[in-house]
Design an enzyme around this catalytic site. Structure first.
Site, PDB file in Angstrom:
ATOM      1  N   THR A 130      -8.718  -4.767  14.233  1.00 19.40           N
ATOM      2  CA  THR A 130      -7.569  -3.882  14.082  1.00 19.40           C
ATOM      3  C   THR A 130      -7.521  -2.842  15.198  1.00 19.40           C
ATOM      4  O   THR A 130      -8.552  -2.516  15.795  1.00 19.40           O
ATOM      5  CB  THR A 130      -7.681  -3.171  12.709  1.00 19.40           C
ATOM      6  OG1 THR A 130      -6.700  -2.147  12.621  1.00 19.40           O
ATOM      7  CG2 THR A 130      -9.050  -2.526  12.514  1.00 19.40           C
ATOM      8  N   ASP A 131      -6.332  -2.285  15.414  1.00 19.76           N
ATOM      9  CA  ASP A 131      -6.219  -1.184  16.383  1.00 19.76           C
ATOM     10  C   ASP A 131      -6.796   0.118  15.820  1.00 19.76           C
ATOM     11  O   ASP A 131      -6.980   1.085  16.566  1.00 19.76           O
ATOM     12  CB  ASP A 131      -4.753  -0.983  16.814  1.00 19.76           C
ATOM     13  CG  ASP A 131      -3.806  -0.661  15.670  1.00 19.76           C
ATOM     14  OD1 ASP A 131      -4.249  -0.652  14.496  1.00 19.76           O
ATOM     15  OD2 ASP A 131      -2.614  -0.402  15.941  1.00 19.76           O
ATOM     16  N   GLU A 132      -7.075   0.147  14.506  1.00 17.06           N
ATOM     17  CA  GLU A 132      -7.561   1.398  13.899  1.00 17.06           C
ATOM     18  C   GLU A 132      -8.957   1.785  14.398  1.00 17.06           C
ATOM     19  O   GLU A 132      -9.376   2.924  14.227  1.00 17.06           O
ATOM     20  CB  GLU A 132      -7.547   1.292  12.368  1.00 17.06           C
ATOM     21  CG  GLU A 132      -6.143   1.040  11.856  1.00 17.06           C
ATOM     22  CD  GLU A 132      -5.950   1.276  10.369  1.00 17.06           C
ATOM     23  OE1 GLU A 132      -6.794   1.925   9.742  1.00 17.06           O
ATOM     24  OE2 GLU A 132      -4.941   0.796   9.841  1.00 17.06           O
ATOM     25  N   TYR A 155     -12.741   2.347   6.379  1.00 13.92           N
ATOM     26  CA  TYR A 155     -12.272   0.995   6.741  1.00 13.92           C
ATOM     27  C   TYR A 155     -12.431   0.760   8.240  1.00 13.92           C
ATOM     28  O   TYR A 155     -13.049  -0.220   8.665  1.00 13.92           O
ATOM     29  CB  TYR A 155     -10.802   0.808   6.332  1.00 13.92           C
ATOM     30  CG  TYR A 155     -10.116  -0.355   7.030  1.00 13.92           C
ATOM     31  CD1 TYR A 155     -10.440  -1.675   6.713  1.00 13.92           C
ATOM     32  CD2 TYR A 155      -9.155  -0.142   8.025  1.00 13.92           C
ATOM     33  CE1 TYR A 155      -9.825  -2.745   7.367  1.00 13.92           C
ATOM     34  CE2 TYR A 155      -8.544  -1.205   8.676  1.00 13.92           C
ATOM     35  CZ  TYR A 155      -8.870  -2.505   8.349  1.00 13.92           C
ATOM     36  OH  TYR A 155      -8.267  -3.557   8.997  1.00 13.92           O
ATOM     37  N   LYS A 159     -14.823  -1.858  10.414  1.00 12.28           N
ATOM     38  CA  LYS A 159     -14.300  -2.860  11.349  1.00 12.28           C
ATOM     39  C   LYS A 159     -14.883  -2.625  12.754  1.00 12.28           C
ATOM     40  O   LYS A 159     -15.244  -3.569  13.451  1.00 12.28           O
ATOM     41  CB  LYS A 159     -12.768  -2.812  11.410  1.00 12.28           C
ATOM     42  CG  LYS A 159     -12.044  -3.280  10.167  1.00 12.28           C
ATOM     43  CD  LYS A 159     -12.259  -4.741   9.807  1.00 12.28           C
ATOM     44  CE  LYS A 159     -11.574  -5.710  10.731  1.00 12.28           C
ATOM     45  NZ  LYS A 159     -11.672  -7.107  10.220  1.00 12.28           N
TER      46      LYS A 159
HETATM   47  P1  NAD Z   1      -6.098  -9.214   2.840  1.00 12.62           P
HETATM   48  O1  NAD Z   1      -6.753  -8.130   2.086  1.00 12.62           O
HETATM   49  O2  NAD Z   1      -4.707  -9.620   2.483  1.00 12.62           O
HETATM   50  O3  NAD Z   1      -7.004 -10.524   2.811  1.00 12.62           O
HETATM   51  C1  NAD Z   1      -8.393 -10.502   2.907  1.00 12.62           C
HETATM   52  C2  NAD Z   1      -8.942 -11.829   2.398  1.00 12.62           C
HETATM   53  O4  NAD Z   1     -10.365 -11.838   2.576  1.00 12.62           O
HETATM   54  C3  NAD Z   1      -8.679 -12.059   0.907  1.00 12.62           C
HETATM   55  O5  NAD Z   1      -8.188 -13.360   0.694  1.00 12.62           O
HETATM   56  C4  NAD Z   1     -10.053 -11.901   0.272  1.00 12.62           C
HETATM   57  O6  NAD Z   1     -10.240 -12.679  -0.901  1.00 12.62           O
HETATM   58  C5  NAD Z   1     -10.955 -12.360   1.403  1.00 12.62           C
HETATM   59  N1  NAD Z   1     -12.331 -11.830   1.272  1.00 12.62           N
HETATM   60  C6  NAD Z   1     -12.706 -10.536   1.039  1.00 12.62           C
HETATM   61  N2  NAD Z   1     -14.042 -10.454   0.953  1.00 12.62           N
HETATM   62  C7  NAD Z   1     -14.527 -11.696   1.171  1.00 12.62           C
HETATM   63  C8  NAD Z   1     -15.844 -12.257   1.218  1.00 12.62           C
HETATM   64  N3  NAD Z   1     -16.924 -11.499   1.001  1.00 12.62           N
HETATM   65  N4  NAD Z   1     -15.981 -13.567   1.470  1.00 12.62           N
HETATM   66  C9  NAD Z   1     -14.893 -14.362   1.679  1.00 12.62           C
HETATM   67  N5  NAD Z   1     -13.633 -13.899   1.611  1.00 12.62           N
HETATM   68  C10 NAD Z   1     -13.448 -12.580   1.370  1.00 12.62           C
HETATM   69  O7  NAD Z   1      -6.160  -8.752   4.372  1.00 12.62           O
HETATM   70  P2  NAD Z   1      -5.194  -9.070   5.598  1.00 12.62           P
HETATM   71  O8  NAD Z   1      -4.182  -8.000   5.705  1.00 12.62           O
HETATM   72  O9  NAD Z   1      -4.785 -10.504   5.531  1.00 12.62           O
HETATM   73  O10 NAD Z   1      -6.200  -8.864   6.807  1.00 12.62           O
HETATM   74  C11 NAD Z   1      -6.979  -9.949   7.314  1.00 12.62           C
HETATM   75  C12 NAD Z   1      -7.809  -9.480   8.490  1.00 12.62           C
HETATM   76  O11 NAD Z   1      -6.971  -8.962   9.520  1.00 12.62           O
HETATM   77  C13 NAD Z   1      -8.784  -8.346   8.152  1.00 12.62           C
HETATM   78  O12 NAD Z   1      -9.974  -8.587   8.844  1.00 12.62           O
HETATM   79  C14 NAD Z   1      -8.095  -7.086   8.686  1.00 12.62           C
HETATM   80  O13 NAD Z   1      -9.031  -6.120   9.049  1.00 12.62           O
HETATM   81  C15 NAD Z   1      -7.374  -7.651   9.898  1.00 12.62           C
HETATM   82  N6  NAD Z   1      -6.150  -6.934  10.292  1.00 12.62           N
HETATM   83  C16 NAD Z   1      -5.166  -6.700   9.381  1.00 12.62           C
HETATM   84  C17 NAD Z   1      -3.983  -6.073   9.775  1.00 12.62           C
HETATM   85  C18 NAD Z   1      -2.860  -5.810   8.799  1.00 12.62           C
HETATM   86  O14 NAD Z   1      -1.902  -5.129   9.152  1.00 12.62           O
HETATM   87  N7  NAD Z   1      -2.903  -6.325   7.586  1.00 12.62           N
HETATM   88  C19 NAD Z   1      -3.836  -5.675  11.104  1.00 12.62           C
HETATM   89  C20 NAD Z   1      -4.881  -5.915  12.008  1.00 12.62           C
HETATM   90  C21 NAD Z   1      -6.030  -6.567  11.593  1.00 12.62           C
HETATM   91  O1  TDX Z   2       2.100   4.369  -0.570  1.00 19.81           O
HETATM   92  C1  TDX Z   2       1.986   4.519   0.654  1.00 19.81           C
HETATM   93  N1  TDX Z   2       2.642   5.554   1.255  1.00 19.81           N
HETATM   94  C2  TDX Z   2       2.565   5.809   2.587  1.00 19.81           C
HETATM   95  O2  TDX Z   2       3.179   6.761   3.080  1.00 19.81           O
HETATM   96  C3  TDX Z   2       1.195   3.645   1.473  1.00 19.81           C
HETATM   97  C4  TDX Z   2       0.449   2.493   0.875  1.00 19.81           C
HETATM   98  C5  TDX Z   2       1.124   3.915   2.816  1.00 19.81           C
HETATM   99  N2  TDX Z   2       1.761   4.968   3.359  1.00 19.81           N
HETATM  100  C6  TDX Z   2       1.628   5.213   4.817  1.00 19.81           C
HETATM  101  C7  TDX Z   2       0.204   5.290   5.324  1.00 19.81           C
HETATM  102  C8  TDX Z   2       0.312   4.743   6.732  1.00 19.81           C
HETATM  103  O3  TDX Z   2       0.655   5.785   7.626  1.00 19.81           O
HETATM  104  O4  TDX Z   2       2.199   4.090   5.494  1.00 19.81           O
HETATM  105  C9  TDX Z   2       1.454   3.740   6.663  1.00 19.81           C
HETATM  106  C10 TDX Z   2       1.000   2.303   6.543  1.00 19.81           C
HETATM  107  O5  TDX Z   2       0.040   2.253   5.494  1.00 19.81           O
HETATM  108  P1  TDX Z   2      -0.707   0.884   5.079  1.00 19.81           P
HETATM  109  O6  TDX Z   2       0.317  -0.152   4.777  1.00 19.81           O
HETATM  110  O7  TDX Z   2      -1.716   1.224   4.051  1.00 19.81           O
HETATM  111  O8  TDX Z   2      -1.371   0.447   6.475  1.00 19.81           O
HETATM  112  P2  TDX Z   2      -2.428   1.173   7.443  1.00 19.81           P
HETATM  113  O9  TDX Z   2      -3.196   2.209   6.729  1.00 19.81           O
HETATM  114  O10 TDX Z   2      -1.660   1.614   8.665  1.00 19.81           O
HETATM  115  O11 TDX Z   2      -3.395  -0.057   7.795  1.00 19.81           O
HETATM  116  C11 TDX Z   2      -2.862  -1.380   8.008  1.00 19.81           C
HETATM  117  O12 TDX Z   2      -2.745  -1.684   9.365  1.00 19.81           O
HETATM  118  C12 TDX Z   2      -3.935  -1.908  10.089  1.00 19.81           C
HETATM  119  C13 TDX Z   2      -3.702  -2.442   7.299  1.00 19.81           C
HETATM  120  O13 TDX Z   2      -3.838  -2.121   5.936  1.00 19.81           O
HETATM  121  C14 TDX Z   2      -5.048  -2.605   7.958  1.00 19.81           C
HETATM  122  O14 TDX Z   2      -5.769  -3.662   7.363  1.00 19.81           O
HETATM  123  C15 TDX Z   2      -4.830  -2.921   9.407  1.00 19.81           C
HETATM  124  O15 TDX Z   2      -6.055  -2.978  10.069  1.00 19.81           O
END
Ligand code: NAD
Ligand code: TDX
Length: 347
Positions: A130-132, A155, A159
């Site tokens: 992630t960019d975080e 988190y 990562k």
């Molecule tokens: P998600 O929470 O929707 O999915 C995570 C999956 O991992 C789930 O299916 C869960 O069951 C599985 N999991 C968790 N623990 C596990 C374990 N111990 N063994 C096997 N499986 C396990 O998350 P997502 O949003 O799909 O994110 C996927 C990846 O991408 C993560 O690594 C996250 O850090 C990264 N990422 C997410 C975003 C975003 O915006 N969602 C952005 C950048 C990077």
């Molecule tokens: O109820 C809410 N109200 C609100 O204002 C929620 C859930 C979020 N927010 C704000 C917090 C953040 O500034 O919205 C923005 C986005 O929040 P999230 O959807 O929780 O995402 P973020 O915290 O930015 O992280 C996401 O992007 C990077 C993913 O969850 C991560 O897994 C990924 O790495």
């Protein structure tokens, strides 16, 4: 022919990636691996059931035995998505994030070290991050692959730690690994704890739309399908040992997003009009990062990747998907999510 093991395949991005590969690469096989935690859902993979190139293994990345069973000599590629992914949950319960994101990634690295993976042997592991990890920006500037890590939430710290382990396994053992650091994703199958699905579903149900702080925090948004195409590009062409930043060049404040969702909902669900009357300002997230923005020139220029979706078209398509797939999210809302929601937002 590639045999790709996808960890976290039943989650949001993992499931979209499995579909992306099966649709675009007819010779590949996909082995989906997932523990099925609260955010993992087999319903996300329903459309690939019956495809002979697809199989599913329930397993835990922190368990050596599960990895020994799944990562056999036949596997050529691993795309590692499995993680605890929600920042708010990491603030109330950080330990699981260390266990899954750090120890889990370490165990995968150990397994491929044991199998003596090399690039010459046709193997590659892509670690999805992630960019975080880069921390937060003020109103100017962009993250690049050169930006120092300054993770601010449990988190992002977990990562960042996993990213460091991946890097060190390249440097020390020469393992064929590569890392991507991507901005916020949106699209179908995203778990409703995240901003866009949460606001869409609450708007439809006539529930408050909880905006943290003043809603002026900024995120960069990328459609999940574009993230999947970027991951595939890095998997195919990325240089071992390197990292690639991926972003959407679509910065929006949270208020912008919520207002856009309300406007789309006013059109698609006029009986709830005006949905903006549901907007409620709530207590800010602890340590809330102000702004993320990515300069993804390296991925674009060196590997030729380009996103396809514009944010406005992608957001509308996503809101439509949630309206059309009510059964999918209703079953989530009736489970563990209920308790989480109560703890996070009160009544
Ligand atoms: P998600 O929470 O929707 O999915 C995570 C999956 O991992 C789930 O299916 C869960 O069951 C599985 N999991 C968790 N623990 C596990 C374990 N111990 N063994 C096997 N499986 C396990 O998350 P997502 O949003 O799909 O994110 C996927 C990846 O991408 C993560 O690594 C996250 O850090 C990264 N990422 C997410 C975003 C975003 O915006 N969602 C952005 C950048 C990077
Ligand atoms: O109820 C809410 N109200 C609100 O204002 C929620 C859930 C979020 N927010 C704000 C917090 C953040 O500034 O919205 C923005 C986005 O929040 P999230 O959807 O929780 O995402 P973020 O915290 O930015 O992280 C996401 O992007 C990077 C993913 O969850 C991560 O897994 C990924 O790495």
């Amino acid at each position: 022919m590639r045999k790709i093991l996808v960890t976290g395949a039943a989650g949001f991005i993992g499931a979209n990636f499995v579909y992306y590969i099966l649709k675009n690469f007819k010779d590949d096989q996909v082995i989906a691996f997932d523990k099925l935690t609260y955010s993992g859902n087999l319903a996300n993979l329903k459309e690939c059931e019956g495809d002979k190139r697809y199989s599913f293994i329930q397993g835990d990345i922190t368990e050596k035995k599960d990895l020994q069973n799944a990562i056999t000599d036949q596997i050529t590629h691993i795309v590692h998505f499995a993680a605890e992914s929600h920042v708010d949950r990491s603030i109330t319960g950080p330990e699981e994030f260390i266990h899954t994101n750090v120890i889990g990634t370490f165990r995968i690295l150990e397994r491929i070290r044991e199998l003596k993976w090399t690039e010459q042997g046709g193997k590659k592991m892509l670690h999805v991050s992630t960019d975080e990890v880069y921390g937060t920006l003020g109103s100017e500037g962009f993250f690049t692959e050169e930006t120092c890590f300054q993770p601010n939430s449990p988190y992002s710290a977990s990562k960042a730690s996993s990213d460091h382990f991946v890097r060190s396994y390249f440097h020390t053992y020469g393992l064929p690994v590569v890392t991507t650091n991507c901005s916020n994703n949106y699209g179908p199958y995203q778990f409703p704890e995240k901003l866009i699905p949460l606001m869409t579903i609450n708007a439809l149900l006539g529930k408050p739309l909880p905006v943290y702080g003043k809603g002026d925090n900024i995120r960069d948004w990328l459609h999940v399908e574009d993230h999947c195409s970027a991951i595939e590009t890095v998997l195919a062409k990325g240089k071992t040992g390197e990292t690639y930043a991926i972003g959407g060049r679509s910065e929006r404040t949270n208020m912008d997003i919520v207002n856009q969702i309300c406007a789309i909902m006013d059109e698609l669900h006029p009986e709830g009009k005006p949905h903006s009357s549901l907007i409620t300002y709530v207590k800010d997230r602890l340590g809330h990062d102000f702004r993320y923005a990515i300069d993804c020139s390296k991925t674009e220029n060196e590997l030729g990747w380009k996103q396809k979706h514009t944010f406005e078209e992608g957001l509308r398509q996503t809101v439509e998907w949630y309206l059309a797939n009510q059964k999918w999210w209703e079953s989530i809302l009736s489970g563990e999510y209920k308790d989480y929601y109560k703890k996070q937002y009160g009544n």
